[in-house]
Design a protein around this motif. Structure first.
Motif, PDB file in Angstrom:
ATOM      1  N   ARG A  68       0.827  -1.213   0.000  1.00  0.00           N
ATOM      2  CA  ARG A  68       0.000   0.000   0.000  1.00  0.00           C
ATOM      3  C   ARG A  68       0.855   1.255   0.000  1.00  0.00           C
ATOM      4  NH1 ARG A  68      -3.648   0.147   4.981  1.00  0.00           N
ATOM      5  NH2 ARG A  68      -1.948   1.346   5.948  1.00  0.00           N
ATOM      6  N   GLU A  69       1.910   1.243   0.797  1.00  0.00           N
ATOM      7  CA  GLU A  69       2.836   2.373   0.869  1.00  0.00           C
ATOM      8  C   GLU A  69       4.253   1.825   0.925  1.00  0.00           C
ATOM      9  OE1 GLU A  69       1.958   4.826   4.232  1.00  0.00           O
ATOM     10  OE2 GLU A  69      -0.212   4.671   3.941  1.00  0.00           O
ATOM     11  N   GLY A  70       5.172   2.502   0.241  1.00  0.00           N
ATOM     12  CA  GLY A  70       6.553   2.036   0.259  1.00  0.00           C
ATOM     13  C   GLY A  70       7.537   3.177   0.178  1.00  0.00           C
ATOM     14  N   GLY A  71       8.687   2.984   0.786  1.00  0.00           N
ATOM     15  CA  GLY A  71       9.735   3.997   0.754  1.00  0.00           C
ATOM     16  C   GLY A  71      11.103   3.364   0.703  1.00  0.00           C
ATOM     17  N   LEU A  72      12.069   4.097   0.157  1.00  0.00           N
ATOM     18  CA  LEU A  72      13.455   3.659   0.048  1.00  0.00           C
ATOM     19  C   LEU A  72      14.303   4.556   0.937  1.00  0.00           C
ATOM     20  CD1 LEU A  72      13.576   3.272  -3.838  1.00  0.00           C
ATOM     21  CD2 LEU A  72      13.085   1.503  -2.139  1.00  0.00           C
ATOM     22  N   VAL A  73      15.157   3.944   1.758  1.00  0.00           N
ATOM     23  CA  VAL A  73      15.946   4.684   2.741  1.00  0.00           C
ATOM     24  C   VAL A  73      17.381   4.814   2.248  1.00  0.00           C
ATOM     25  CG1 VAL A  73      16.731   4.801   5.126  1.00  0.00           C
ATOM     26  CG2 VAL A  73      14.465   3.851   4.600  1.00  0.00           C
ATOM     27  N   GLN A 112      14.334   9.251   3.580  1.00  0.00           N
ATOM     28  CA  GLN A 112      13.424   8.231   3.067  1.00  0.00           C
ATOM     29  C   GLN A 112      12.619   8.816   1.925  1.00  0.00           C
ATOM     30  OE1 GLN A 112      11.456   5.615   5.755  1.00  0.00           O
ATOM     31  NE2 GLN A 112       9.656   5.356   4.455  1.00  0.00           N
ATOM     32  N   LEU A 113      12.764   8.197   0.783  1.00  0.00           N
ATOM     33  CA  LEU A 113      12.067   8.636  -0.413  1.00  0.00           C
ATOM     34  C   LEU A 113      10.826   7.768  -0.573  1.00  0.00           C
ATOM     35  CD1 LEU A 113      12.217  10.561  -2.845  1.00  0.00           C
ATOM     36  CD2 LEU A 113      13.489   8.801  -4.051  1.00  0.00           C
ATOM     37  N   ASN A 114       9.664   8.344  -0.254  1.00  0.00           N
ATOM     38  CA  ASN A 114       8.410   7.617  -0.378  1.00  0.00           C
ATOM     39  C   ASN A 114       7.914   7.696  -1.821  1.00  0.00           C
ATOM     40  OD1 ASN A 114       8.187   6.886   2.421  1.00  0.00           O
ATOM     41  ND2 ASN A 114       7.618   9.004   2.848  1.00  0.00           N
ATOM     42  N   ILE A 115       7.454   6.581  -2.338  1.00  0.00           N
ATOM     43  CA  ILE A 115       7.040   6.490  -3.732  1.00  0.00           C
ATOM     44  C   ILE A 115       5.534   6.287  -3.794  1.00  0.00           C
ATOM     45  CG2 ILE A 115       7.273   5.179  -5.886  1.00  0.00           C
ATOM     46  CD1 ILE A 115      10.055   4.375  -4.995  1.00  0.00           C
ATOM     47  N   GLU A 116       4.857   7.208  -4.481  1.00  0.00           N
ATOM     48  CA  GLU A 116       3.418   7.094  -4.646  1.00  0.00           C
ATOM     49  C   GLU A 116       3.091   5.909  -5.558  1.00  0.00           C
ATOM     50  OE1 GLU A 116       1.660  10.692  -5.973  1.00  0.00           O
ATOM     51  OE2 GLU A 116       2.473  11.915  -4.341  1.00  0.00           O
ATOM     52  N   ASP A 117       1.955   5.269  -5.243  1.00  0.00           N
ATOM     53  CA  ASP A 117       1.509   4.119  -6.042  1.00  0.00           C
ATOM     54  C   ASP A 117       2.668   3.133  -6.193  1.00  0.00           C
ATOM     55  OD1 ASP A 117      -0.291   2.607  -7.391  1.00  0.00           O
ATOM     56  OD2 ASP A 117      -0.225   3.749  -9.254  1.00  0.00           O
ATOM     57  N   PHE A 118       3.222   2.739  -5.065  1.00  0.00           N
ATOM     58  CA  PHE A 118       4.482   1.999  -5.004  1.00  0.00           C
ATOM     59  C   PHE A 118       4.551   0.792  -5.942  1.00  0.00           C
ATOM     60  CE2 PHE A 118       7.535  -0.895  -2.911  1.00  0.00           C
ATOM     61  CZ  PHE A 118       8.626  -0.045  -2.764  1.00  0.00           C
ATOM     62  N   PRO A 119       3.571  -0.112  -5.953  1.00  0.00           N
ATOM     63  CA  PRO A 119       3.723  -1.304  -6.817  1.00  0.00           C
ATOM     64  C   PRO A 119       3.827  -0.964  -8.298  1.00  0.00           C
ATOM     65  CG  PRO A 119       1.955  -1.610  -5.212  1.00  0.00           C
ATOM     66  CD  PRO A 119       2.336  -0.165  -5.177  1.00  0.00           C
ATOM     67  N   HIS A 120       3.121   0.095  -8.734  1.00  0.00           N
ATOM     68  CA  HIS A 120       3.098   0.425 -10.156  1.00  0.00           C
ATOM     69  C   HIS A 120       4.318   1.235 -10.595  1.00  0.00           C
ATOM     70  CE1 HIS A 120      -1.196  -0.461  -9.291  1.00  0.00           C
ATOM     71  NE2 HIS A 120      -1.100  -1.075 -10.456  1.00  0.00           N
TER      72      HIS A 120
END
Length: 272
Positions: free
Chosen positions: A57-62, A78-86
């Protein structure tokens, strides 16, 4: 800490993946940075397992932040990515558990927030070709880097380095797939860890006698019943939960050639 050796640089090759699943559970896994020379230039990607991004649902790269070309140890971004799976491009073969995302837009998003990212890339040319694989012994030392059981030095943002050996010859395709096994302690959170054939030169600590990008950890073998061993994806570490099945310290590694395949598939789709 001076980043003046290969092993120190490898500490900044990995990226921690923090996720929130659709059911609200939190997890963590591993990704890493690879550069690949294409006829239209060199491109850089973050690589991880497909199963780490599906259903998120939500994902980020540290990342560690950079200042004057050097890492600022402990300075987290932390770079949060919208619509992480896509956001991820997956290997065209659905049976190959790999996903990539280009680095350039991520760096631009960080710059837009006034942040420079510090990382070191693995050149895809370090992936062994068929002739190199045939020249390897059946038993080789391997090094892999990541966040096993979610463990890391969260003050300095350092991943965990672990060592093991090949458990099947890399020149062969285990069970007919472009994979091999390693004899090493692989745990939840190790998903997406890069694996290297690594033989340091004890006489020259900053050098190595053998260094190859071997592949990506994707699964671990579990003992579910007394006489039954089954491979399963290495799940993300989830809030310190200990899994019930017994892991037997055999990890399944997707060969690095598959990383090149998914990168080439992406570049073919978007650049040609």
């Amino acid at each position: 800490m001076d980043i003046n050796s290969l092993s120190k640089k490898l500490l900044f090759n990995t990226v921690r993946v923090d996720t929130v699943m659709e059911d609200g559970s939190e997890g963590s896994g591993t990704a890493f940075v690879v550069s690949h020379a294409h006829r239209r230039g060199t491109h850089t990607f973050i690589v991880t397992n497909r199963h780490l991004v599906d259903g998120v649902r939500e994902g980020g790269l540290v990342f560690t932040q950079k200042h004057n070309g050097q890492p600022v140890l402990g300075q987290r971004f932390q770079l949060n990515i919208e619509d992480f799976p896509h956001a991820w491009f997956t290997h065209p073969n659905p049976d190959i558990d790999l996903a990539i995302v280009p680095m350039r837009p991520l760096e631009q998003a960080a710059r837009d927030q006034g942040v420079e990212l510090y990382y070191h890339v693995i050149d895809s040319r370090l992936a062994p070709d068929a002739a190199t694989l045939r020249g390897l012994d059946a038993l080789e030392e391997v090094l892999f880097i990541g966040y096993p059981s979610g463990v890391w030095d969260h003050v300095n943002l350092m991943p965990i380095m672990r060592r093991g050996t090949t458990a099947t010859p890399m020149a062969l395709n285990f069970e007919g797939r472009a994979e091999f096994l390693i004899d090493a302690a692989v745990y939840p959170g190790s998903s997406g860890s890069p694996v290297f054939v690594y033989q340091p030169d004890v006489l020259r600590p900053n050098q190595s006698r053998k260094f190859l990008f071997a592949g990506v950890i994707a699964a671990v073998f579990f003992r579910e019943e007394a006489n039954q061993l089954v491979p399963g994806p290495v799940p993300p570490q989830q809030n310190g939960v200990v899994m019930g099945s017994e892991m037997i310290d055999l990890g399944l590694v997707i060969k690095s050639a598959a990383v090149i395949e998914v990168i080439e598939a992406y570049l073919t789709k978007w650049l040609e």
